[in-house]
Design an enzyme around this catalytic site. Sequence first.
Site, PDB file in Angstrom:
ATOM      1  N   GLU A  46      -4.847  -1.220   7.750  1.00 35.34           N
ATOM      2  CA  GLU A  46      -3.694  -0.770   8.620  1.00 35.34           C
ATOM      3  C   GLU A  46      -3.925  -1.255   9.817  1.00 35.34           C
ATOM      4  OE1 GLU A  46      -3.143   3.096   9.294  1.00 35.34           O
ATOM      5  OE2 GLU A  46      -2.808   3.816   7.410  1.00 35.34           O
TER       6      GLU A  46
ATOM      7  N   ARG B  49       0.802  -1.207   0.064  1.00 37.26           N
ATOM      8  CA  ARG B  49      -0.033   0.165  -0.131  1.00 37.26           C
ATOM      9  C   ARG B  49       0.916   1.361   0.006  1.00 37.26           C
ATOM     10  NH1 ARG B  49      -2.631   2.743   4.567  1.00 37.26           N
ATOM     11  NH2 ARG B  49      -4.685   3.856   3.929  1.00 37.26           N
TER      12      ARG B  49
ATOM     13  N   ASN C  31      -7.188   8.073   2.458  1.00 35.58           N
ATOM     14  CA  ASN C  31      -6.871   7.549   3.884  1.00 35.58           C
ATOM     15  C   ASN C  31      -7.723   8.136   4.951  1.00 35.58           C
ATOM     16  OD1 ASN C  31      -4.997   5.842   5.551  1.00 35.58           O
ATOM     17  ND2 ASN C  31      -4.621   7.998   6.636  1.00 35.58           N
ATOM     18  N   GLU C  32      -8.417   7.350   5.772  1.00 34.30           N
ATOM     19  CA  GLU C  32      -8.902   7.717   6.978  1.00 34.30           C
ATOM     20  C   GLU C  32      -9.644   9.065   6.979  1.00 34.30           C
ATOM     21  OE1 GLU C  32      -5.876   7.757   9.963  1.00 34.30           O
ATOM     22  OE2 GLU C  32      -5.405   5.482   9.651  1.00 34.30           O
TER      23      GLU C  32
ATOM     24  N   TRP D 264       0.846  -1.422   9.076  1.00 30.95           N
ATOM     25  CA  TRP D 264       1.570  -0.214   9.014  1.00 30.95           C
ATOM     26  C   TRP D 264       2.644  -0.227  10.021  1.00 30.95           C
ATOM     27  CZ3 TRP D 264       0.255   4.129   6.502  1.00 30.95           C
ATOM     28  CH2 TRP D 264       1.190   5.497   6.762  1.00 30.95           C
TER      29      TRP D 264
ATOM     30  N   HIS E  69      -9.255   0.260   9.842  1.00 32.31           N
ATOM     31  CA  HIS E  69      -8.057   0.236  10.368  1.00 32.31           C
ATOM     32  C   HIS E  69      -7.915  -0.066  11.622  1.00 32.31           C
ATOM     33  CE1 HIS E  69      -6.371   3.239   7.216  1.00 32.31           C
ATOM     34  NE2 HIS E  69      -6.939   2.136   6.387  1.00 32.31           N
TER      35      HIS E  69
ATOM     36  N   TYR F  58      -6.452  -0.363  15.445  1.00 29.36           N
ATOM     37  CA  TYR F  58      -5.332   0.244  16.451  1.00 29.36           C
ATOM     38  C   TYR F  58      -6.346   0.050  17.706  1.00 29.36           C
ATOM     39  CZ  TYR F  58      -2.750   2.139  12.633  1.00 29.36           C
ATOM     40  OH  TYR F  58      -1.959   2.110  11.361  1.00 29.36           O
TER      41      TYR F  58
END
Length: 336
Positions: A258, A90, A162-163, A287, A229, A231
């Site tokens: 991610e 990516r 992205n995001e 990531w 993503h 986290y």
Amino acid sequence: MRKPTVIAAIMGVVLVLGLTAYWKQPHTAPGAVSAMGAIPAAGLHVRGADVVEGHGEPFVMRGISHPYAWYRDRTAAFADIKRLGANTVRVVLTSDVTAGEVAGIVERCRNDRLVCVLENHDTTGYGERPGAITLDRAAAFWTAVAPSLHGTEAFVVVNLGNEPYGNGDTSGWARDTSAAIAALRAAGVRHLLMADAPNWGQDQSKTMRQHAAAVLAQDPQHNTVFSVHMYGVYDTAAKVTDYLDAFRTAGLPLVVGEFGQRHTDGPVAADAIMRETRTRGIGYLGWSWSGNGGGVEYLDAAEAFDPDRLTDWGRTLFADIRATARELGAFTPASR
């Protein structure tokens, strides 16, 4: 998820004159086979909850993000990531990246036999991060560089932005995502598209989870995969499986676009992410390769871009990648 800005030390020029010459040549017509690398022009697409190749075989992304936009001289990263076993990279772009640079990146991915997920990072945290751009501006970037992508549908994925929302009002996510998809389709972009979730990608508001089906239905080509993503919001296996299963049950395509082993918002159930995506045939992209700053250097998989100096995170990630990755069949037609 918010990540401190990576400080670019060098902004080198990466194009090779021969690549420019290639992209000026006539391209393969839809449905034909490209003379360079024998890669078919029609390629990656969604089928139910799966991403599949042009001939219908499921393809599961296993790879990592590379911060090209901030380290444009680190072109060896593509080959290094491939050598360590990844089937996908990516690539972080910003809106100042030129169409010629995009062509060069795509050609590197082709030569290194990597699926190339291109993402515009300027949308990160819109509504909370000063200077973040809207998805419609990201769509304008993609339409401007679209000629550089012609004929690469077999191995290139366009990650819209992205995001694209922070943790404020995310109610416009479905509308703005659908509008960006429509703009790219109107510009002739036939590639598999990837749509990131709001809430810095983590979708704790469940906005993408609730509206993904409607967004996919509005794609004229029905060819969009959704990206969450993971986290600190995903700090337990139960939270990971709940999100993954919501998409599988709904028959909707999903990747973990991610994730890391920890972040500023807490620990991450990284082992569960790798295990549960494997069980369900869902792709993931860690990531990130190298170059993180601002206190999150622990997210580097390789120290100082050196593939022989993997961090603990890098060793964990690439061990799972090597155990589970399959190269895109379009790169090895004789093996199909």
